[in-house]
Design a protein around this motif. Sequence first.
Motif, short mmCIF file in Angstrom:
data_model
loop_
_atom_site.label_atom_id
_atom_site.label_comp_id
_atom_site.label_asym_id
_atom_site.label_seq_id
_atom_site.Cartn_x
_atom_site.Cartn_y
_atom_site.Cartn_z
N PRO A 97 0.85 -1.21 0.00
CA PRO A 97 0.00 0.00 0.00
C PRO A 97 0.88 1.25 0.00
O PRO A 97 1.95 1.25 0.61
CB PRO A 97 -0.78 -0.09 1.31
N PRO A 98 0.45 2.32 -0.67
CA PRO A 98 1.25 3.55 -0.70
C PRO A 98 1.60 4.05 0.69
O PRO A 98 2.68 4.61 0.89
CB PRO A 98 0.34 4.54 -1.44
N GLU A 99 0.70 3.82 1.67
CA GLU A 99 1.00 4.30 3.03
C GLU A 99 2.20 3.59 3.63
O GLU A 99 2.78 4.04 4.62
CB GLU A 99 -0.14 4.10 4.01
N SER A 100 2.56 2.45 3.05
CA SER A 100 3.70 1.70 3.59
C SER A 100 5.03 2.18 3.01
O SER A 100 6.07 1.62 3.32
CB SER A 100 3.55 0.20 3.27
N VAL A 101 4.96 3.16 2.15
CA VAL A 101 6.19 3.67 1.54
C VAL A 101 6.34 5.14 1.89
O VAL A 101 5.39 5.91 1.80
CB VAL A 101 6.15 3.53 0.00
N ARG A 102 7.54 5.50 2.33
CA ARG A 102 7.81 6.92 2.57
C ARG A 102 9.07 7.31 1.79
O ARG A 102 10.11 6.64 1.88
CB ARG A 102 8.03 7.16 4.07
N VAL A 103 8.95 8.38 1.03
CA VAL A 103 10.06 8.86 0.21
C VAL A 103 10.41 10.27 0.67
O VAL A 103 9.55 11.17 0.65
CB VAL A 103 9.68 8.88 -1.29
N ILE A 104 11.66 10.44 1.08
CA ILE A 104 12.12 11.75 1.55
C ILE A 104 13.13 12.30 0.55
O ILE A 104 14.05 11.60 0.14
CB ILE A 104 12.75 11.63 2.95
N ALA A 105 12.91 13.53 0.15
CA ALA A 105 13.81 14.20 -0.80
C ALA A 105 13.97 15.63 -0.33
O ALA A 105 13.52 16.56 -0.99
CB ALA A 105 13.25 14.14 -2.22
N GLU A 106 14.61 15.81 0.81
CA GLU A 106 14.64 17.14 1.41
C GLU A 106 15.51 18.09 0.60
O GLU A 106 15.15 19.23 0.37
CB GLU A 106 15.13 17.06 2.84
#
Lengths: 327, 698
Positions: B217-226
């Motif tokens: 599920p999309p909620e299980s993925v976190r992408v950080i690009a600060e």
Amino acid sequence: MRAFRYHRPADVADAVAVLGAEPQAAYLGGGTNLVDLMKLGVQRPDLLVDVTGLPLDSVEELPDGGLRVGATVRNSDLAAHPVVRRDYPVLARALLAAASGQLRNMATTGGNLLQRTRCVYFQDTGKACNKRAPGSGCAALHGQNRDLAVLDWSEQCVATHPSDLAVALAALDTVVEVHETDGTRDIPITALYRSPGAHPERETTLARGALITAIRLPPLPAARRSTYLKVRDRASFAFAVGSVAAVLDLDGGVVRDVRLAYGAVAHRPWRAYRAEAELRGRMFSPELAGRAADVELAEARPLRHNGFKVPLTRAITVRVLSELASS
Amino acid sequence: MSTGAVGRAYPRLEGREKVTGTARYAVEYPVDGVTYGWAVPSAVVRGRITRVDTAEALASPGVLAVLHHGNAPRLAPGPQPEVWLLQEPAVHYRGQFVAVVVATSLEAAREGARLVRIDYDTGPHSTVLAADHPGLYRPDKVNPNYPTDTAEGDFDAGYAAAPVRVDATYRTPAYHNNPMEPHATTAHWRDGRLLVHDSTQGASLVRATLAELFEVPPESVRVIAEHVGGGFGSKGYAKASVVLAALAARHVDRPVRLALTRQQLFGPVGYRTPIIQRVRLAADADGRLTAICHDAISQTSTIREFAEQTAVYTRSMYAAPHRRTTHRLVRLDVPTPFWMRAPGECPGAYALESAMDELATAVGIDPVELRIRNDAQVDPDQGRPFTSRNLVACLRDGAQRFGWADRDPTPRARRDGRWLIGTGVAGSSYPARARPSSATATARPDGSFLVRINATDIGTGARTAMWQVAADALGVPPERVEIRIGDSDLPTAAVAGGSMGTASWSWAVIRAGQALREKLRDLPGDEPSGEVTVEVSTDDEVGGQPTLPRYAYGAQFVEVRVDADTGEVRLNRMLGVFAAGRIVNPTTARSQLVGGMTMGLSMALHEEGLLDERYGDWVNHDLATYHITVCPDVESIEAYWLDEQDDELNPAGVKGIGEIGIVGAAAAVANAVHHATGVRIRELPIRVDKLVGLSALA
């Protein structure tokens, strides 16, 4: 990348002895070329002998009026040296035309002379290159060869030597001082480099383990009127597509002495003896300079993409000599 | 917008962190137990892997695993075959990633990669674009969704009947995006959730792609690009680094860092296709265009169609009764081309604005005047008035600033010693688009505000711009506002691409600010006791916006000097004037415009991917041999903009400035070279090999 050991030698003799005993060792100077090649897998030494701590970092004026430059003198320091700037402007200009400020701060005199070709096929282990992998072929011969040789190449290798410094030194009849296992040796710089022939992997006449400890510039008063012109694909931080180092000594308009060397045209810095002979003893004119360049370049054999180097080298020969003549 | 932060110059909020080296990029986050991935590219162009021998690699010190199609975790097939990696033995282009080595150090991973032995069955390949390639075909549409061909009137008849004609073919090589930070990722699976720090232009999009590929599920993925060290289009989708790192991290059950090498950026992450463009222009004796035809040929890969919209620029730029544009493609055994620095507009403007210069010479009219004479206030393509079009104002203002008046049009008429001097001009335009986004705004009890939106700052100053917009939307000084971007856990927002980031994000930020102010106004009592938050989405509002021709415009002016003996080209000056709606931050806007112009100069004089057809890849795959412009190539670059108000755009009134700076710039340089030398170079880059020995021609 291959794991390697690191050694700081106590003195020159130690350095040469260690390298003589370790077949896969390499000297480390500024590292600006070697470290890149190690990452790319083009060179895979198992031991680096770091010579930058050796006492080879001084510039010494010689009693005969010449100059001895230690092998670990950094390119920026050499370019800024007041005697170099006064007596050998061609040398200062060649140094400053090379690389970037950051690289010149790291690169050493000896290392600069022994840097490897920037032929793209040499630098890519996925491609054929006799210099990197003898017997694998020369992909550049019928490949992208715009930057490569027009003179003295062989079917086995069409690489060019990348150094600007070496071109100036070739014009100045520089002597390279070398320390080997069994003693020291002086090599004229024009005899240091080899033509590619059948063995492009053998780039110099140095014996295995030999260490360049200094270069010696002979006295050459005429060199106060000397210069270096480099043409490259952008205004800074690029290797030459054509370069000329020149010393010109006129006597009432007649060429008394001239020293001329070309970069970016051959496997080694190209001393243009034939052009010099054409010029010497004649009344200087731009037309004469053009004829001299034509004589020198008569044997040029351009590859598919680098035919422009012949008229380019001719044009900068005329430019440089004419400017020196009128200066 | 009473406090007026928008329009004022502010330094970047994260400037100090960047110049002191404390801003963290994708592979710089400290992670316990991190391992290192190294991508292994295919050594053949087209074929099939028959055997992978990992024994030697696995025996190498520090190597933990070797992933390949035989053992890698399975991915669901998606719309981007470029990132369906390590799933099949087929090789579609040289450099396709076919394995990943994971080790305890970067050096060990690299050494392990060298030791992976892969055998292939290979077949014949075709990697070189040619105008007579037997595989030429007509795609169903061109990027992103334009008709492939257009026709109005009768071009052939109009062209044949005209007194003045230009028929010229222009060629551009492959260009490689080369952001300073490579495609790079740190990936970590924990309890079925995937956390990645990725160098991307759109963390929301990367999250969606990863969720699809890994079937979570999309909620299980976190992408950080600060912080992102540039992208220029190439990081507009999830790319190989993030997929390979996530695959490897799942396989070894440890965090994995993976950065592509500079060499690996030449192909597998996309590039601009080589393009062959034929432009035919016809005009009456006064220089009024009567017929325009632009035919573009470019390449795509065998795994996905990518159709650069090269001739689309010509559909709306100048008016003529008879017009035609076409696009043709060839499927080659190459990596799929991708977005790069104004895809379509940039190469298309090079050809059209060069041809306009040729027409000016042919008809004997000043090239600025020729463009003014052929201006259109109604979009020739859509038939509707442009929401605003200030091309003529840009040309006039630029001509005045540059000192264009009294220019002698004669080529090769100015000389300064060995230098031949010439000047050139080109028009420029780029579509002003917006995409739906969402944002939240929070009022805190201490009187400060927090605005959250998953915008991405790829070095442009987007974070600072959104902070300014938020302050005005909230009606408070910016010092009271905190902005958070660059994290897929924040409200979903559009990608930083297509020059539409600021338009898209500011729309959501402004609506969130307005909604929060309304909510606070409606609250009982003077001060809220806790936090008050609103969330808005602009899906409906952006989706419901009428389709109108919205474009930014510009005019590019260049003065070159060309060495008459060597053919070396240098720029004395480059000056651009742009009309791009409201400018949010003059400091960062100027950087973007000057950056775009520099890229155009780089395209004109330096950049060229050199393909070796035997190997099927670009051999000059590093920054020592793929030359990009450096400071001494140009002595002065100036960017200006006109005040422009356009109420048909978006609440902030912005058009986007990310790409217009490059559009037309290469043509202005090429036109100036022609003016200086009398030589028309129609194949970029313009280098000494094409100009050496000019003095001999005198």
